[in-house]
Scaffold this motif. Structure first.
Motif, PDB file in Angstrom:
ATOM      1  N   THR A 168      30.391  33.558  27.029  1.00 41.73           N
ATOM      2  CA  THR A 168      31.112  33.139  28.435  1.00 41.73           C
ATOM      3  C   THR A 168      32.012  32.048  28.021  1.00 41.73           C
ATOM      4  OG1 THR A 168      29.589  31.785  29.435  1.00 41.73           O
ATOM      5  CG2 THR A 168      29.526  33.984  29.999  1.00 41.73           C
ATOM      6  N   GLY A 209      26.941  22.284  29.522  1.00 38.67           N
ATOM      7  CA  GLY A 209      27.442  23.804  28.921  1.00 38.67           C
ATOM      8  C   GLY A 209      28.876  23.508  28.608  1.00 38.67           C
ATOM      9  N   CYS A 210      29.318  22.523  27.612  1.00 37.74           N
ATOM     10  CA  CYS A 210      30.804  22.383  27.364  1.00 37.74           C
ATOM     11  C   CYS A 210      31.409  23.374  26.477  1.00 37.74           C
ATOM     12  CB  CYS A 210      30.387  21.114  26.257  1.00 37.74           C
ATOM     13  SG  CYS A 210      29.413  21.455  24.910  1.00 37.74           S
ATOM     14  N   GLY A 211      30.688  24.333  26.098  1.00 43.20           N
ATOM     15  CA  GLY A 211      31.389  25.285  25.384  1.00 43.20           C
ATOM     16  C   GLY A 211      32.254  24.772  24.262  1.00 43.20           C
ATOM     17  N   THR A 257      36.387  30.746  29.717  1.00 40.14           N
ATOM     18  CA  THR A 257      37.358  29.674  30.105  1.00 40.14           C
ATOM     19  C   THR A 257      38.145  29.307  28.929  1.00 40.14           C
ATOM     20  OG1 THR A 257      34.964  28.568  29.333  1.00 40.14           O
ATOM     21  CG2 THR A 257      35.678  28.693  31.572  1.00 40.14           C
ATOM     22  N   LYS A 297      42.290  28.899  29.835  1.00 33.48           N
ATOM     23  CA  LYS A 297      42.963  27.514  29.385  1.00 33.48           C
ATOM     24  C   LYS A 297      43.933  27.735  28.803  1.00 33.48           C
ATOM     25  CE  LYS A 297      38.667  25.201  30.713  1.00 33.48           C
ATOM     26  NZ  LYS A 297      37.596  24.231  30.417  1.00 33.48           N
ATOM     27  N   GLU A 351      31.167  22.504  34.145  1.00 33.95           N
ATOM     28  CA  GLU A 351      32.355  23.431  34.522  1.00 33.95           C
ATOM     29  C   GLU A 351      31.678  24.921  34.160  1.00 33.95           C
ATOM     30  OE1 GLU A 351      36.350  22.901  32.884  1.00 33.95           O
ATOM     31  OE2 GLU A 351      36.802  24.627  33.821  1.00 33.95           O
ATOM     32  N   ASP A 390      25.429  21.708  25.072  1.00 34.61           N
ATOM     33  CA  ASP A 390      25.333  23.070  24.967  1.00 34.61           C
ATOM     34  C   ASP A 390      24.334  23.905  24.108  1.00 34.61           C
ATOM     35  OD1 ASP A 390      26.058  25.967  25.315  1.00 34.61           O
ATOM     36  OD2 ASP A 390      27.936  25.268  26.265  1.00 34.61           O
ATOM     37  N   PHE A 391      23.909  25.001  24.179  1.00 28.31           N
ATOM     38  CA  PHE A 391      23.175  25.543  23.299  1.00 28.31           C
ATOM     39  C   PHE A 391      22.989  25.277  22.012  1.00 28.31           C
ATOM     40  CE2 PHE A 391      22.941  28.990  26.685  1.00 28.31           C
ATOM     41  CZ  PHE A 391      21.514  28.881  26.688  1.00 28.31           C
ATOM     42  N   ALA A 415      21.125  22.038  23.264  1.00 30.16           N
ATOM     43  CA  ALA A 415      19.832  22.064  24.131  1.00 30.16           C
ATOM     44  C   ALA A 415      19.966  23.266  25.218  1.00 30.16           C
ATOM     45  CB  ALA A 415      19.547  20.754  24.766  1.00 30.16           C
ATOM     46  N   ASP A 416      18.904  23.838  25.549  1.00 22.49           N
ATOM     47  CA  ASP A 416      18.967  24.744  26.784  1.00 22.49           C
ATOM     48  C   ASP A 416      18.737  23.801  27.871  1.00 22.49           C
ATOM     49  OD1 ASP A 416      18.413  26.134  28.823  1.00 22.49           O
ATOM     50  OD2 ASP A 416      16.978  27.635  27.653  1.00 22.49           O
ATOM     51  N   VAL A 417      19.807  23.610  28.738  1.00 26.50           N
ATOM     52  CA  VAL A 417      19.614  22.625  29.802  1.00 26.50           C
ATOM     53  C   VAL A 417      18.501  23.111  31.239  1.00 26.50           C
ATOM     54  CG1 VAL A 417      22.037  21.777  29.445  1.00 26.50           C
ATOM     55  CG2 VAL A 417      21.762  23.721  31.207  1.00 26.50           C
TER      56      VAL A 417
HETATM   57  C1  SAM Z   1      31.684  29.757  31.300  1.00 25.15           C
HETATM   58  S1  SAM Z   1      31.122  28.776  29.974  1.00 25.15           S
HETATM   59  C2  SAM Z   1      31.894  27.145  30.253  1.00 25.15           C
HETATM   60  C3  SAM Z   1      32.245  26.464  29.172  1.00 25.15           C
HETATM   61  C4  SAM Z   1      32.943  25.072  29.305  1.00 25.15           C
HETATM   62  N1  SAM Z   1      32.628  24.290  30.219  1.00 25.15           N
HETATM   63  C5  SAM Z   1      34.338  25.280  29.667  1.00 25.15           C
HETATM   64  O1  SAM Z   1      34.742  25.106  30.896  1.00 25.15           O
HETATM   65  O2  SAM Z   1      35.057  25.695  28.662  1.00 25.15           O
HETATM   66  C6  SAM Z   1      29.455  28.540  30.240  1.00 25.15           C
HETATM   67  C7  SAM Z   1      28.879  27.642  28.995  1.00 25.15           C
HETATM   68  O3  SAM Z   1      27.511  27.217  29.443  1.00 25.15           O
HETATM   69  C8  SAM Z   1      26.821  27.334  28.441  1.00 25.15           C
HETATM   70  N2  SAM Z   1      25.507  27.821  28.658  1.00 25.15           N
HETATM   71  C9  SAM Z   1      24.613  28.577  29.688  1.00 25.15           C
HETATM   72  N3  SAM Z   1      23.549  28.449  29.937  1.00 25.15           N
HETATM   73  C10 SAM Z   1      23.280  27.262  29.316  1.00 25.15           C
HETATM   74  C11 SAM Z   1      21.741  26.664  29.185  1.00 25.15           C
HETATM   75  N4  SAM Z   1      20.809  27.090  29.901  1.00 25.15           N
HETATM   76  N5  SAM Z   1      21.807  25.555  28.460  1.00 25.15           N
HETATM   77  C12 SAM Z   1      22.829  25.224  27.791  1.00 25.15           C
HETATM   78  N6  SAM Z   1      24.261  25.766  27.901  1.00 25.15           N
HETATM   79  C13 SAM Z   1      24.398  26.873  28.755  1.00 25.15           C
HETATM   80  C14 SAM Z   1      27.152  28.632  27.737  1.00 25.15           C
HETATM   81  O4  SAM Z   1      26.640  28.735  26.391  1.00 25.15           O
HETATM   82  C15 SAM Z   1      28.593  28.465  27.957  1.00 25.15           C
HETATM   83  O5  SAM Z   1      29.105  27.521  26.822  1.00 25.15           O
END
Ligand code: SAM
Length: 272
Positions: free
Chosen positions: A16, A91-93, A20, A24, A156, A113-114, A134-136
């Motif tokens: 996902t 969840g910085c991606g 984003t 962007k 975000e 993020d993961f 980390a898994d948040v």
């Molecule tokens: C829609 S993307 C948004 C990425 C970023 N915030 C941006 O705006 O470009 C969601 C992100 O949340 C991370 N994510 C989802 N569940 C997560 C969890 N349980 N722990 C850590 N990261 C997680 C995903 O790996 C992904 O990078």
């Protein structure tokens, strides 16, 4: 010379981040960009992926860029007021938020993020930040982050992917670990979270979204010490004046109703 593109190995949840990133990147190519994040476009260019399969419509591009801009503004104003803050981008991606926000020297920035995702960041984003793999939905990773400084926590596009009550649990852990700070996120109503599963992009990735919340004050009742500072509807942003028709007209119509505006993108900010 043709550029070598990197093929990423990501699971559906991690993938996902490409939605984003691409939204962007698309914004940065508009005549009047809202976020103007050319770095996202550069990163996307270096990834071997058919972004057309994400089926990103204009509305998603405009909404994502605008919500991201508003979240950046929240980070900038917090760090200006607290030059010794820590910033957590949950969840910085592959988001270059730190590059956009240009934190001053006293700020420590944590990208969370993961592990598979943060491991990719140095390759695309060499600007040094603290990387937390980390898994948040777990909270032990917080122990590695100083808790005695004001914290700006931004999330975000993350909340719908946190199952059950894990966001409440995380919120508790954050406000316990840090004495004081702010949490800024883009909120999803119950309906928006439910409707997400029919979104072509989310459907294409085969993801089930978690439940959202309607009342922006609901998190105040979680016992985590949160106080709502602001609920900012994107439908009412002046930037909408530059959106193309029919999106602009539709958004302006929605903006007249709080209930309808709430179903669209909104930025929620809480103090603790
Ligand atoms: C829609 S993307 C948004 C990425 C970023 N915030 C941006 O705006 O470009 C969601 C992100 O949340 C991370 N994510 C989802 N569940 C997560 C969890 N349980 N722990 C850590 N990261 C997680 C995903 O790996 C992904 O990078």
């Amino acid at each position: 010379m043709t550029m070598q593109r990197t093929r990423l190995t990501l699971n559906q949840l991690e993938e996902t981040l490409l939605i984003t990133l691409w939204a962007k990147a698309l914004d940065s190519k508009l005549r009047v960009p809202m976020l103007g994040d050319t770095r996202s476009a550069e990163i996307a260019d270096r990834i071997d992926y058919d972004f057309d399969t994400l089926k990103i419509k204009a509305a998603l591009t405009y909404e994502t860029a605008l919500r991201s801009k508003k979240l950046d503004d929240a980070v900038r104003s917090f760090t200006a007021a607290h030059p010794d803050a820590v910033v957590l981008d949950l969840g910085c991606g592959l988001d270059p938020r730190m590059v956009r926000c240009r934190p001053t020297a006293g700020i420590d920035w944590y990208d969370v993020d993961f592990p598979e995702v943060v491991a990719l960041r140095p390759q695309f984003l060499p600007e040094p930040s603290h990387l937390v793999g980390a898994d948040v939905t777990t909270t032990d990773w917080l122990a590695g982050i100083p808790g005695d400084r004001p914290a700006m926590i931004v999330a975000e596009g993350l909340i719908p992917f946190l199952p059950g009550s894990s966001f409440q649990v995380l919120t508790h852990a954050l406000t316990t670990h840090f004495g004081t700070g702010e949490i800024a996120l883009n909120g999803y109503t119950r309906f928006a979270a439910w409707a997400m599963k029919y979104h072509p992009t989310i459907k294409a990735l085969g993801i089930t979204a978690a439940a959202g919340f309607d009342d922006p004050r609901e998190p105040e009742s979680w016992g985590a010490g949160l106080t709502l500072i602001d609920e900012d509807f994107l439908t009412r942003a002046p930037e909408v004046a530059d959106w193309p028709q029919p999106l602009r007209g539709l958004t302006r119509t929605m903006s007249r109703s709080t209930a309808l505006s709430r179903q669209g993108a909104r930025i929620l900010r809480y103090r603790f």
